[in-house]
Design a protein around this motif. Structure first.
Motif, PDB file in Angstrom:
ATOM      1  N   LYS A 198       0.839  -1.200   0.000  1.00  0.00           N
ATOM      2  CA  LYS A 198       0.000   0.000   0.000  1.00  0.00           C
ATOM      3  C   LYS A 198       0.868   1.241   0.000  1.00  0.00           C
ATOM      4  O   LYS A 198       1.998   1.215   0.515  1.00  0.00           O
ATOM      5  CB  LYS A 198      -0.908   0.024   1.234  1.00  0.00           C
ATOM      6  N   ILE A 199       0.305   2.330  -0.542  1.00  0.00           N
ATOM      7  CA  ILE A 199       0.961   3.622  -0.415  1.00  0.00           C
ATOM      8  C   ILE A 199       0.305   4.337   0.763  1.00  0.00           C
ATOM      9  O   ILE A 199      -0.924   4.316   0.914  1.00  0.00           O
ATOM     10  CB  ILE A 199       0.880   4.440  -1.729  1.00  0.00           C
TER      11      ILE A 199
ATOM     12  N   TYR B 220      -3.612   3.107   0.708  1.00  0.00           N
ATOM     13  CA  TYR B 220      -4.312   2.706  -0.516  1.00  0.00           C
ATOM     14  C   TYR B 220      -3.548   1.583  -1.199  1.00  0.00           C
ATOM     15  O   TYR B 220      -2.319   1.654  -1.340  1.00  0.00           O
ATOM     16  CB  TYR B 220      -4.443   3.907  -1.467  1.00  0.00           C
ATOM     17  N   ASP B 221      -4.282   0.571  -1.639  1.00  0.00           N
ATOM     18  CA  ASP B 221      -3.689  -0.584  -2.304  1.00  0.00           C
ATOM     19  C   ASP B 221      -3.018  -0.146  -3.611  1.00  0.00           C
ATOM     20  O   ASP B 221      -3.642   0.538  -4.433  1.00  0.00           O
ATOM     21  CB  ASP B 221      -4.802  -1.608  -2.584  1.00  0.00           C
ATOM     22  N   LEU B 222      -1.766  -0.538  -3.802  1.00  0.00           N
ATOM     23  CA  LEU B 222      -1.038  -0.120  -5.006  1.00  0.00           C
ATOM     24  C   LEU B 222      -1.626  -0.727  -6.279  1.00  0.00           C
ATOM     25  O   LEU B 222      -1.542  -0.139  -7.346  1.00  0.00           O
ATOM     26  CB  LEU B 222       0.439  -0.501  -4.890  1.00  0.00           C
ATOM     27  N   GLU B 223      -2.212  -1.922  -6.190  1.00  0.00           N
ATOM     28  CA  GLU B 223      -2.780  -2.577  -7.376  1.00  0.00           C
ATOM     29  C   GLU B 223      -4.117  -1.965  -7.765  1.00  0.00           C
ATOM     30  O   GLU B 223      -4.371  -1.676  -8.922  1.00  0.00           O
ATOM     31  CB  GLU B 223      -3.029  -4.071  -7.100  1.00  0.00           C
TER      32      GLU B 223
ATOM     33  N   TYR C 117     -10.966   5.705  -2.313  1.00  0.00           N
ATOM     34  CA  TYR C 117     -10.016   5.057  -3.224  1.00  0.00           C
ATOM     35  C   TYR C 117      -9.240   6.130  -3.978  1.00  0.00           C
ATOM     36  O   TYR C 117      -9.644   7.299  -4.009  1.00  0.00           O
ATOM     37  CB  TYR C 117     -10.749   4.145  -4.220  1.00  0.00           C
ATOM     38  N   ILE C 118      -8.149   5.716  -4.576  1.00  0.00           N
ATOM     39  CA  ILE C 118      -7.424   6.558  -5.533  1.00  0.00           C
ATOM     40  C   ILE C 118      -7.448   5.836  -6.872  1.00  0.00           C
ATOM     41  O   ILE C 118      -7.649   4.611  -6.911  1.00  0.00           O
ATOM     42  CB  ILE C 118      -5.973   6.848  -5.074  1.00  0.00           C
ATOM     43  N   ASP C 119      -7.277   6.587  -7.948  1.00  0.00           N
ATOM     44  CA  ASP C 119      -7.238   5.949  -9.266  1.00  0.00           C
ATOM     45  C   ASP C 119      -5.990   5.081  -9.362  1.00  0.00           C
ATOM     46  O   ASP C 119      -4.953   5.388  -8.772  1.00  0.00           O
ATOM     47  CB  ASP C 119      -7.189   7.014 -10.365  1.00  0.00           C
ATOM     48  N   SER C 120      -6.119   3.989 -10.115  1.00  0.00           N
ATOM     49  CA  SER C 120      -4.935   3.188 -10.419  1.00  0.00           C
ATOM     50  C   SER C 120      -4.879   2.999 -11.929  1.00  0.00           C
ATOM     51  O   SER C 120      -5.922   2.952 -12.591  1.00  0.00           O
ATOM     52  CB  SER C 120      -4.971   1.849  -9.682  1.00  0.00           C
ATOM     53  N   TYR C 121      -3.681   2.926 -12.453  1.00  0.00           N
ATOM     54  CA  TYR C 121      -3.472   2.890 -13.902  1.00  0.00           C
ATOM     55  C   TYR C 121      -2.586   1.704 -14.249  1.00  0.00           C
ATOM     56  O   TYR C 121      -1.649   1.387 -13.508  1.00  0.00           O
ATOM     57  CB  TYR C 121      -2.777   4.179 -14.363  1.00  0.00           C
ATOM     58  N   PRO C 122      -2.854   1.073 -15.424  1.00  0.00           N
ATOM     59  CA  PRO C 122      -1.988  -0.043 -15.822  1.00  0.00           C
ATOM     60  C   PRO C 122      -0.629   0.461 -16.316  1.00  0.00           C
ATOM     61  O   PRO C 122      -0.532   1.565 -16.842  1.00  0.00           O
ATOM     62  CB  PRO C 122      -2.773  -0.698 -16.972  1.00  0.00           C
TER      63      PRO C 122
END
Ligand code: FES
Length: 110
Positions: free
Chosen positions: A59-60, A69-72, A83-88
């Motif tokens: 997590k960050i 927040y989960d990094l994945e 939540y925060i946005d996550s990007y591939p």
């Protein structure tokens, strides 16, 4: 989805958190346990810069009030309800790319 190169970012054993602006978004690129992750740069709790935080247990952690927040997935830890946005991330021929969906991609399900 559009893929943007991330100049100066490479897959490394060294942990880091770098804030970049790409595709009109502020993104934190995180090197953690020999993987690269890309997540939103702003904490949804009170707007802190997550690039000033650190990583633990996948997590960050926000430097202000330690929300995590989960990094994945970008999902906030239990009880936070945020939540925060996550990007591939993809690496091709040594160049690292981040994938960002536009508003229209989301509307039309591209
Ligand atoms: S601003 Fe990030 S936890 Fe409060």
């Amino acid at each position: 989805m559009k893929w943007y190169p991330l100049p100066g970012i490479e897959l490394t054993n060294e942990p880091f958190i770098k804030k970049v602006k790409v595709g009109g978004k502020n993104i934190c690129v995180v090197s953690y346990q020999q993987n690269l992750y890309a997540v939103g740069a702003t904490c949804p709790h009170a707007g802190a810069e997550l690039s000033g935080g650190w990583c633990k247990d996948g997590k960050i952690i926000c430097p202000f009030h330690r929300y995590s927040y989960d990094l994945e997935t970008g999902k906030g830890s239990p009880g936070q309800n945020d939540y925060i946005d996550s990007y591939p991330i993809e690496t091709k021929e040594g160049q690292v790319y981040v994938g960002i969906e536009s508003f229209w991609d989301k509307v039309f399900g591209k």
